[in-house]
Design an enzyme around this catalytic site. Structure first.
Site, PDB file in Angstrom:
ATOM      1  N   ASP A   1       0.868  -1.184   0.000  1.00 52.48           N
ATOM      2  CA  ASP A   1       0.000   0.000   0.000  1.00 52.48           C
ATOM      3  C   ASP A   1       0.903   1.231   0.000  1.00 52.48           C
ATOM      4  O   ASP A   1       1.167   1.844   1.033  1.00 52.48           O
ATOM      5  CB  ASP A   1      -0.921  -0.015   1.212  1.00 52.48           C
ATOM      6  CG  ASP A   1      -2.011   1.043   1.113  1.00 52.48           C
ATOM      7  OD1 ASP A   1      -2.056   1.750   0.080  1.00 52.48           O
ATOM      8  OD2 ASP A   1      -2.809   1.157   2.052  1.00 52.48           O
ATOM      9  N   ALA A   2       1.382   1.572  -1.200  1.00 49.66           N
ATOM     10  CA  ALA A   2       2.383   2.624  -1.357  1.00 49.66           C
ATOM     11  C   ALA A   2       1.838   3.865  -2.048  1.00 49.66           C
ATOM     12  O   ALA A   2       2.439   4.929  -1.968  1.00 49.66           O
ATOM     13  CB  ALA A   2       3.575   2.081  -2.148  1.00 49.66           C
ATOM     14  N   LYS A   3       0.729   3.705  -2.771  1.00 49.68           N
ATOM     15  CA  LYS A   3       0.077   4.812  -3.487  1.00 49.68           C
ATOM     16  C   LYS A   3       1.078   5.594  -4.342  1.00 49.68           C
ATOM     17  O   LYS A   3       1.137   6.822  -4.303  1.00 49.68           O
ATOM     18  CB  LYS A   3      -0.657   5.725  -2.507  1.00 49.68           C
ATOM     19  CG  LYS A   3      -1.750   4.983  -1.718  1.00 49.68           C
ATOM     20  CD  LYS A   3      -2.452   5.887  -0.734  1.00 49.68           C
ATOM     21  CE  LYS A   3      -3.557   5.124   0.004  1.00 49.68           C
ATOM     22  NZ  LYS A   3      -3.001   4.129   0.962  1.00 49.68           N
ATOM     23  N   ARG A   4       1.833   4.867  -5.150  1.00 47.11           N
ATOM     24  CA  ARG A   4       2.804   5.485  -6.026  1.00 47.11           C
ATOM     25  C   ARG A   4       2.138   5.931  -7.327  1.00 47.11           C
ATOM     26  O   ARG A   4       0.957   5.712  -7.536  1.00 47.11           O
ATOM     27  CB  ARG A   4       3.953   4.514  -6.320  1.00 47.11           C
ATOM     28  CG  ARG A   4       4.783   4.108  -5.099  1.00 47.11           C
ATOM     29  CD  ARG A   4       5.373   5.306  -4.379  1.00 47.11           C
ATOM     30  NE  ARG A   4       6.480   4.939  -3.503  1.00 47.11           N
ATOM     31  CZ  ARG A   4       6.412   4.819  -2.190  1.00 47.11           C
ATOM     32  NH1 ARG A   4       5.279   5.049  -1.573  1.00 47.11           N
ATOM     33  NH2 ARG A   4       7.477   4.489  -1.471  1.00 47.11           N
TER      34      ARG A   4
END
Length: 273
Positions: free
Chosen positions: A91-94
């Protein structure tokens, strides 16, 4: 992991539970603070207590990045103890253009070997497609989130007639970038009123659904509106499970909390599949 393999796990475990490993050093049980790696030790015990009840784990990368190098070590060690048949979500939302997205993809898919990564769609196709190069890896695209600020952009009306929300355009456009075998969507449980529309636009895709439990979303509503013929849902719970207790019994209490969710999911799977 393929979609068929993920669905097989859902059927075998009678669960579509994803457990969020949002491990905050400030919330760890006191007795773990003397361990060599308290964050890893907490995660290890949570995983051992819940692995038979869930089909995915989702470490929120911010909790590890904030600790500097030792946080990355804890994350790597955590991944090593997650069973191979459980889906993993970074869950890095890159999301950035060109070589930057390629390097993010390499970081999470090669260096760390996650099955998937959450990606923001705002910069468009060329910021997302580098994550889709490896056929056995997944993009989990932010579509309709649970936070209050989702109203700022995601719920804007488009066009002269103002009939379509921005999130609907995101779903329609991005669904041409990859098939349901490689792309999922984040749809918050607090957005239940729109889940039926989401399912109309992306009938075959899996939806990663945060916001059940501590944030007030309804699991029953999400299953009724969002389940498809292969379940098509990964419902995430983080705080409600991993912080069910702050004492020495934290792992057992986490198991009890996860078991309660799994039993509800089992009944919903029987009802809708």
């Amino acid at each position: 992991m393929t979609r068929e393999q993920l669905f097989e796990q859902i059927l075998n475990k009678k669960s579509f539970l994803c457990i969020g490993l949002d491990t905050d050093p400030k919330k760890l049980p006191q007795h773990l603070l003397d361990a060599e790696d308290p964050v890893f030790e907490f995660n290890r015990q949570i995983i051992e207590a819940t692995a038979d009840l869930c089909v995915a784990y989702k470490p929120n990368i911010a909790f590890y990045e904030a600790q500097g190098p030792k946080g990355w070590v804890s994350l790597e060690r955590t991944l090593q103890v997650i069973p191979q048949d459980i889906f993993t979500i970074a869950d890095a939302k890159r999301g950035d253009i060109g070589n930057t997205s390629e390097l993010y993809a390499r970081a999470f898919f090669e260096t760390l070997d996650f099955d998937s990564v959450t990606v923001a769609p705002y910069m468009g196709a060329d910021s997302v497609k580098p994550f889709l190069v490896q056929g056995n890896k997944w993009v989990v695209l932010l579509a309709l989130t649970s936070n209050t600020g989702s109203q700022d952009f995601q719920m804007l009306r488009l066009g002269d007639g103002k009939e379509e929300y921005l999130f609907e355009q995101v779903l329609q456009t991005s669904s041409t970038w990859a098939t349901a075998d490689q792309m999922m969507y984040v749809v918050g449980a607090t957005q239940a009123a729109h889940v039926q529309r989401v399912r109309e636009l992306v009938p075959e895709h899996f939806l990663l659904v945060p916001g059940v439990g501590a944030q007030g979303g309804s699991l029953a509503d999400i299953a009724r509106l969002g389940m498809n013929r292969q379940c098509g849902l990964l419902v995430n719970s983080s705080r409600g499970i991993i912080y069910a207790s702050s004492g020495a019994d934290f792992a057992q209490k986490a198991r009890e909390a996860a078991l309660a969710v799994q039993r509800e999911m089992e009944a919903l799977l029987e009802q809708y599949l």
